[in-house]
Enzyme design. Structure first.
Site, PDB file in Angstrom:
ATOM      1  N   HIS A  66     -42.672-133.280  58.429  1.00 48.99           N
ATOM      2  CA  HIS A  66     -43.589-133.661  57.360  1.00 48.99           C
ATOM      3  C   HIS A  66     -43.318-135.096  56.912  1.00 48.99           C
ATOM      4  CE1 HIS A  66     -44.448-133.845  52.927  1.00 48.99           C
ATOM      5  NE2 HIS A  66     -45.616-133.429  53.351  1.00 48.99           N
ATOM      6  N   GLU A  69     -44.753-137.452  59.440  1.00 51.00           N
ATOM      7  CA  GLU A  69     -46.216-137.541  59.281  1.00 51.00           C
ATOM      8  C   GLU A  69     -46.574-138.568  58.207  1.00 51.00           C
ATOM      9  OE1 GLU A  69     -49.261-135.861  56.402  1.00 51.00           O
ATOM     10  OE2 GLU A  69     -48.087-134.194  57.223  1.00 51.00           O
ATOM     11  N   HIS A  70     -45.881-138.525  57.072  1.00 56.88           N
ATOM     12  CA  HIS A  70     -46.134-139.496  56.000  1.00 56.88           C
ATOM     13  C   HIS A  70     -45.900-140.922  56.489  1.00 56.88           C
ATOM     14  CE1 HIS A  70     -46.399-137.398  51.890  1.00 56.88           C
ATOM     15  NE2 HIS A  70     -46.604-136.461  52.799  1.00 56.88           N
ATOM     16  N   GLU A 141     -43.561-134.530  45.569  1.00 56.59           N
ATOM     17  CA  GLU A 141     -44.416-133.521  46.194  1.00 56.59           C
ATOM     18  C   GLU A 141     -43.699-132.175  46.261  1.00 56.59           C
ATOM     19  OE1 GLU A 141     -46.602-132.780  50.519  1.00 56.59           O
ATOM     20  OE2 GLU A 141     -46.101-134.822  49.895  1.00 56.59           O
TER      21      GLU A 141
END
Length: 430
Positions: A66, A69-70, A141
């Site tokens: 993840h 991906e960012h 997040e």
């Protein structure tokens, strides 16, 4: 370029494997105004333990897929989002348990946007400073998800069902785990999992397939890639038994949230067998608990469930589970009602009329979904990575019998494979 015609659903798929190993699929939809493209790697949050191309065993921090991906959106001297916006496109990305996808939709300038998608995903740029900055952003997040009751009740159900397999780990990781991520780790994961041979590109919408395929060929031919690494993922052996029968968590909610899960006892299916199991299970869930079932009407009329009641099934080669969930004033009663309803259905069997109605409903829903380029794009890669074709769903549904669904009921809805996750406000004494 290979052409496959699915006459039953009036769809044509163009496919080519490029010299670098990239699988390209084109699904033209003439008359549609929007075109959707998704560039997907078979790499998700569960892939944190693997061997590199030189045989080194690596265990990276949870949440790194993840995090990667960012970071793919950050470049040294240009802005990915801004470039898509200039081309009138909307772009996004997501990381799931077993894949990471980068996507855009547009009504114009498909060629420019497609080149942009391929280029930014295939040109990583990570710096020590940007990695440190991202830890704070993703940390916020993670905190947000920790306070989200819908996400918490879902993840706690996975933690209750799975003892060792890493779908019981948060996709974004924890604040502690992401604090250990370095620039070097990101490059290592990128080099292992982002090779074109581990990726799939799908374009669906209004375009000329020959021209789009030629654009993709030219884009990839202009780049140099090392030989594809052999990807060896390392997973712990998952016991058949659930980890816990029940998890309860307290968050401020107006009405408690409850999810009931049934964990697959045996896994290892692939291709058509995996697809058949998924579709038979979804038929079963609709027959037993769908909005036209007697149980749903009984629970809804009595106030035990609200309009957000839902059922779903997720099945992969190494794991699978059904979920029955709702906002409910009495989670414990709902869990008992689910168990009782299943046992009653096992004794009575599935009525032929109910089975045929559920099958027609599923086929109708699927055919309507094919009018959405977003649905096709997001589902196509999931099925393809499991060795199946999205457009084979209808013939497989038609082949499933009532006996197949009753067999699924007996092998899947087992009391010992059931877990319950509840989120509710703390009681006054607590």
């Amino acid at each position: 370029m290979q052409t496959t015609v699915f006459e039953q659903v009036n769809e044509t798929v163009y496919h080519e494997t490029l010299p670098n190993g990239l699988q390209v699929y084109l699904v033209p939809k003439q008359g549609f105004s929007k075109t959707y493209a998704v560039f997907t790697t078979r790499y998700g949050s569960i892939d944190s333990h693997f061997r590199t191309r030189n045989g080194e065993e690596v265990h990276v921090p949870d949440g790194i897929a993840h995090f990667l991906e960012h970071k793919m959106f950050e470049k040294q001297d240009w802005d990915v989002m801004h470039e898509f916006s200039k081309n009138g496109a909307s772009c996004n990305a997501f990381t799931s348990f077993n894949r990471t996808a980068y996507l855009f939709s547009c009504t114009d300038k498909l060629e420019a946007n497609l080149n942009l998608l391929l280029d930014y995903v295939q040109e990583p740029y990570f710096s020590d400073a940007s990695v440190e900055k991202e830890k704070g952003i993703i940390g916020q997040e993670i905190t947000m998800y920790d306070d989200n009751p819908d996400w918490k009740v879902y993840m706690n159900l996975l933690k209750a069902m799975y003892q060792r397999y890493p779908i019981n780990i948060e996709i974004a990781g924890t604040i502690d785990s992401i604090s250990k991520i370095t620039k070097e780790m990101l490059y290592q994961c990128y080099e292992t999992f982002y090779h074109p041979a581990n990726m799939l590109l799908l374009v669906v919408g209004s375009f000329a397939p020959e021209a789009v395929m030629e654009l993709i060929r030219n884009n990839q031919a202009a780049k140099q890639f090392p030989p594809a690494p052999k990807i060896e993922r390392i997973f712990p052996e998952e016991p058949a038994e659930v980890a816990k029968q029940r998890i309860e968590h307290h968050l401020p909610v107006g009405i408690p949230k409850c999810m009931i899960g049934f964990k697959e006892k045996q896994c290892g299916l692939s291709q058509e067998a995996l697809l058949k199991r998924e579709l038979a299970t979804k038929l079963l869930l609709d027959i037993a608990f769908g909005t036209s079932s007697a149980l749903y009407q009984k629970w809804y009329d009595s106030g035990l469930i609200t309009e957000n009641f839902d059922v779903d099934y997720s099945g992969e080669q190494d794991y699978g589970y059904s979920i029955i969930g709702a906002d409910t004033p009495d989670p414990d009663r709902l869990a008992e009602e689910v168990k009782l309803g299943i046992e009653t259905l096992k004794q009575s069997g599935i009525a032929e009329d109910d089975f045929e109605r559920a099958k027609r409903k599923k086929i109708g829903q699927f055919l309507r979904s094919l009018n959405s380029v977003e649905f096709i794009a997001n589902q196509f890669t999931s099925y393809k990575f499991n060795g199946n074709d999205l457009f084979s769903v209808v013939p497989m549904l038609e082949s499933i019998t009532r006996e197949d669904v009753e067999e699924r009921m007996r092998e899947h809805f087992l009391p010992e494979q059931m877990s319950v996750s509840i989120v509710r406000s703390a009681s006054p004494q607590e």
